[in-house]
Write a protein that holds these residues in place. Structure first.
Motif, PDB file in Angstrom:
ATOM      1  N   ALA A  94     -33.700  52.114 -33.438  1.00 55.42           N
ATOM      2  CA  ALA A  94     -32.401  52.096 -34.305  1.00 55.42           C
ATOM      3  C   ALA A  94     -32.128  53.236 -34.970  1.00 55.42           C
ATOM      4  O   ALA A  94     -30.432  53.012 -34.577  1.00 55.42           O
ATOM      5  CB  ALA A  94     -32.080  51.489 -35.505  1.00 55.42           C
ATOM      6  N   ILE A  95     -32.986  54.237 -34.932  1.00 51.38           N
ATOM      7  CA  ILE A  95     -32.183  55.577 -35.511  1.00 51.38           C
ATOM      8  C   ILE A  95     -31.019  56.327 -34.372  1.00 51.38           C
ATOM      9  O   ILE A  95     -30.061  56.754 -33.745  1.00 51.38           O
ATOM     10  CB  ILE A  95     -32.274  56.513 -35.706  1.00 51.38           C
ATOM     11  CG1 ILE A  95     -33.024  56.560 -37.553  1.00 51.38           C
ATOM     12  CG2 ILE A  95     -32.114  58.270 -36.001  1.00 51.38           C
ATOM     13  CD1 ILE A  95     -34.413  57.080 -38.106  1.00 51.38           C
ATOM     14  N   ILE A  96     -31.909  55.637 -33.464  1.00 51.72           N
ATOM     15  CA  ILE A  96     -31.316  56.786 -31.984  1.00 51.72           C
ATOM     16  C   ILE A  96     -30.302  56.094 -30.942  1.00 51.72           C
ATOM     17  O   ILE A  96     -29.112  56.419 -31.160  1.00 51.72           O
ATOM     18  CB  ILE A  96     -32.681  56.623 -31.119  1.00 51.72           C
ATOM     19  CG1 ILE A  96     -34.152  57.375 -31.095  1.00 51.72           C
ATOM     20  CG2 ILE A  96     -31.764  57.028 -29.068  1.00 51.72           C
ATOM     21  CD1 ILE A  96     -34.722  57.210 -30.355  1.00 51.72           C
ATOM     22  N   MET A  97     -30.376  54.448 -31.723  1.00 54.77           N
ATOM     23  CA  MET A  97     -28.701  53.926 -30.782  1.00 54.77           C
ATOM     24  C   MET A  97     -27.868  54.404 -32.041  1.00 54.77           C
ATOM     25  O   MET A  97     -26.432  54.458 -31.527  1.00 54.77           O
ATOM     26  CB  MET A  97     -28.832  52.618 -31.332  1.00 54.77           C
ATOM     27  CG  MET A  97     -30.588  51.980 -29.752  1.00 54.77           C
ATOM     28  SD  MET A  97     -29.761  51.938 -28.172  1.00 54.77           S
ATOM     29  CE  MET A  97     -28.391  51.676 -28.314  1.00 54.77           C
ATOM     30  N   ARG A  98     -28.296  54.091 -33.196  1.00 58.17           N
ATOM     31  CA  ARG A  98     -26.826  54.609 -33.965  1.00 58.17           C
ATOM     32  C   ARG A  98     -26.616  55.591 -33.412  1.00 58.17           C
ATOM     33  O   ARG A  98     -25.587  56.396 -33.666  1.00 58.17           O
ATOM     34  CB  ARG A  98     -27.188  54.283 -35.990  1.00 58.17           C
ATOM     35  CG  ARG A  98     -26.985  52.963 -36.054  1.00 58.17           C
ATOM     36  CD  ARG A  98     -27.604  53.328 -37.391  1.00 58.17           C
ATOM     37  NE  ARG A  98     -28.177  51.586 -37.761  1.00 58.17           N
ATOM     38  CZ  ARG A  98     -29.461  51.829 -38.418  1.00 58.17           C
ATOM     39  NH1 ARG A  98     -30.342  52.256 -37.745  1.00 58.17           N
ATOM     40  NH2 ARG A  98     -29.924  50.104 -38.617  1.00 58.17           N
ATOM     41  N   SER A  99     -27.244  56.636 -33.648  1.00 62.50           N
ATOM     42  CA  SER A  99     -26.776  58.611 -33.723  1.00 62.50           C
ATOM     43  C   SER A  99     -25.902  58.163 -31.672  1.00 62.50           C
ATOM     44  O   SER A  99     -24.734  59.064 -31.855  1.00 62.50           O
ATOM     45  CB  SER A  99     -27.810  59.095 -33.495  1.00 62.50           C
ATOM     46  OG  SER A  99     -28.872  59.676 -34.615  1.00 62.50           O
ATOM     47  N   CYS A 100     -26.826  57.641 -30.893  1.00 61.72           N
ATOM     48  CA  CYS A 100     -25.652  57.395 -29.935  1.00 61.72           C
ATOM     49  C   CYS A 100     -24.748  56.586 -29.630  1.00 61.72           C
ATOM     50  O   CYS A 100     -23.497  57.613 -29.253  1.00 61.72           O
ATOM     51  CB  CYS A 100     -27.014  56.814 -28.356  1.00 61.72           C
ATOM     52  SG  CYS A 100     -28.089  58.003 -28.222  1.00 61.72           S
ATOM     53  N   ILE A 101     -24.388  56.235 -30.883  1.00 63.75           N
ATOM     54  CA  ILE A 101     -22.857  55.224 -30.840  1.00 63.75           C
ATOM     55  C   ILE A 101     -22.115  56.414 -31.479  1.00 63.75           C
ATOM     56  O   ILE A 101     -21.254  56.163 -30.777  1.00 63.75           O
ATOM     57  CB  ILE A 101     -22.930  53.855 -31.309  1.00 63.75           C
ATOM     58  CG1 ILE A 101     -24.086  53.130 -31.041  1.00 63.75           C
ATOM     59  CG2 ILE A 101     -22.317  53.414 -32.164  1.00 63.75           C
ATOM     60  CD1 ILE A 101     -24.622  51.741 -30.643  1.00 63.75           C
ATOM     61  N   ILE A 102     -22.691  56.704 -32.605  1.00 63.14           N
ATOM     62  CA  ILE A 102     -21.646  57.824 -33.282  1.00 63.14           C
ATOM     63  C   ILE A 102     -21.217  59.146 -32.390  1.00 63.14           C
ATOM     64  O   ILE A 102     -20.857  59.050 -32.329  1.00 63.14           O
ATOM     65  CB  ILE A 102     -22.658  58.611 -34.777  1.00 63.14           C
ATOM     66  CG1 ILE A 102     -22.763  57.250 -35.281  1.00 63.14           C
ATOM     67  CG2 ILE A 102     -21.781  59.534 -35.559  1.00 63.14           C
ATOM     68  CD1 ILE A 102     -23.458  57.519 -36.971  1.00 63.14           C
ATOM     69  N   LEU A 103     -22.355  59.675 -31.644  1.00 61.42           N
ATOM     70  CA  LEU A 103     -21.831  60.594 -30.563  1.00 61.42           C
ATOM     71  C   LEU A 103     -21.108  60.394 -29.282  1.00 61.42           C
ATOM     72  O   LEU A 103     -20.198  60.877 -29.360  1.00 61.42           O
ATOM     73  CB  LEU A 103     -23.090  61.202 -29.981  1.00 61.42           C
ATOM     74  CG  LEU A 103     -23.922  62.340 -30.643  1.00 61.42           C
ATOM     75  CD1 LEU A 103     -25.367  62.425 -30.532  1.00 61.42           C
ATOM     76  CD2 LEU A 103     -22.962  63.452 -31.381  1.00 61.42           C
ATOM     77  N   HIS A 104     -21.496  59.387 -28.942  1.00 59.02           N
ATOM     78  CA  HIS A 104     -20.245  58.758 -28.265  1.00 59.02           C
ATOM     79  C   HIS A 104     -19.122  58.470 -28.425  1.00 59.02           C
ATOM     80  O   HIS A 104     -17.969  58.347 -28.154  1.00 59.02           O
ATOM     81  CB  HIS A 104     -20.788  57.092 -27.507  1.00 59.02           C
ATOM     82  CG  HIS A 104     -19.625  56.719 -26.436  1.00 59.02           C
ATOM     83  ND1 HIS A 104     -19.024  57.221 -25.482  1.00 59.02           N
ATOM     84  CD2 HIS A 104     -18.726  55.642 -26.548  1.00 59.02           C
ATOM     85  CE1 HIS A 104     -18.117  56.244 -24.426  1.00 59.02           C
ATOM     86  NE2 HIS A 104     -18.320  55.304 -25.636  1.00 59.02           N
TER      87      HIS A 104
END
Length: 180
Positions: A94-104
């Motif tokens: 969940a942290i990885i997905m949120r981080s990638c979405i925010i970075l994107h």
């Protein structure tokens, strides 16, 4: 907005919501026909005949395709999302997905004018999968074994069909009058 909590016993997202005055307590994913008829998957209606079924299939497939496209963009941009994730902890995922979405989103906002150029400069060797594969564990971990056991308890196809029918009725009540 319904309150969502993670159930350790069932290993699925617990939430409370109503569709057509019927209570439901598990979050669900939009899925295509290859998935089983579990209450956590809402599939489209294969070969819909009635107008309400056609409308439900249209909305379900449209939303599912939007999600797949968005996930495809993230997979193309972040290698960590393309790798096997079965052995990862759900909270870490969940942290990885949120981080990638925010970075994107930050990248898109920052490079709005040069986004198309940035996309063509993407490392094609990494996208084609020609990089050397990294070894990963193949042993079944106890946590994963427990996860599989808990998921096997969620095979109530009658609840899947009830949710699918209720969602179809809800969509028809909300959008059916606007059909051509």
């Amino acid at each position: 907005m319904p309150r969502v909590r993670r159930s350790l016993r069932q290993h699925c997202w617990q939430t409370k919501f109503f569709v057509n005055q019927r209570p439901y307590n598990m979050a669900y994913y939009l899925a295509d026909g290859i998935y089983p008829s579990y209450p956590t998957f809402v599939k489209s209606i294969r070969l819909p005949q009635s107008e309400p079924d056609k409308l439900f299939a249209h909305h379900q497939e449209g939303c599912r395709k939007d999600i797949e496209r968005a996930f495809g963009v993230l997979q193309a941009r972040f290698k960590i999302i393309r790798e096997p994730a079965r052995m990862w902890d759900i909270n870490d995922l969940a942290i990885i997905m949120r981080s990638c979405i925010i970075l994107h989103n930050m990248t898109v906002e920052d490079e709005r004018d040069t986004y198309a150029q940035h996309w063509t400069d993407y490392d094609q060797s990494e996208a084609s999968g020609s990089s050397t594969p990294q070894p990963f564990l193949t042993e079944v971990l106890p946590a994963f074994e427990n996860h599989v056991r808990a998921r096997s308890e969620l095979r109530d196809s009658s609840e899947h069909h009830e949710l699918q029918a209720d969602l179809g009725k809800h969509i028809w009540a909300k959008f059916g009058m606007f059909r051509d």
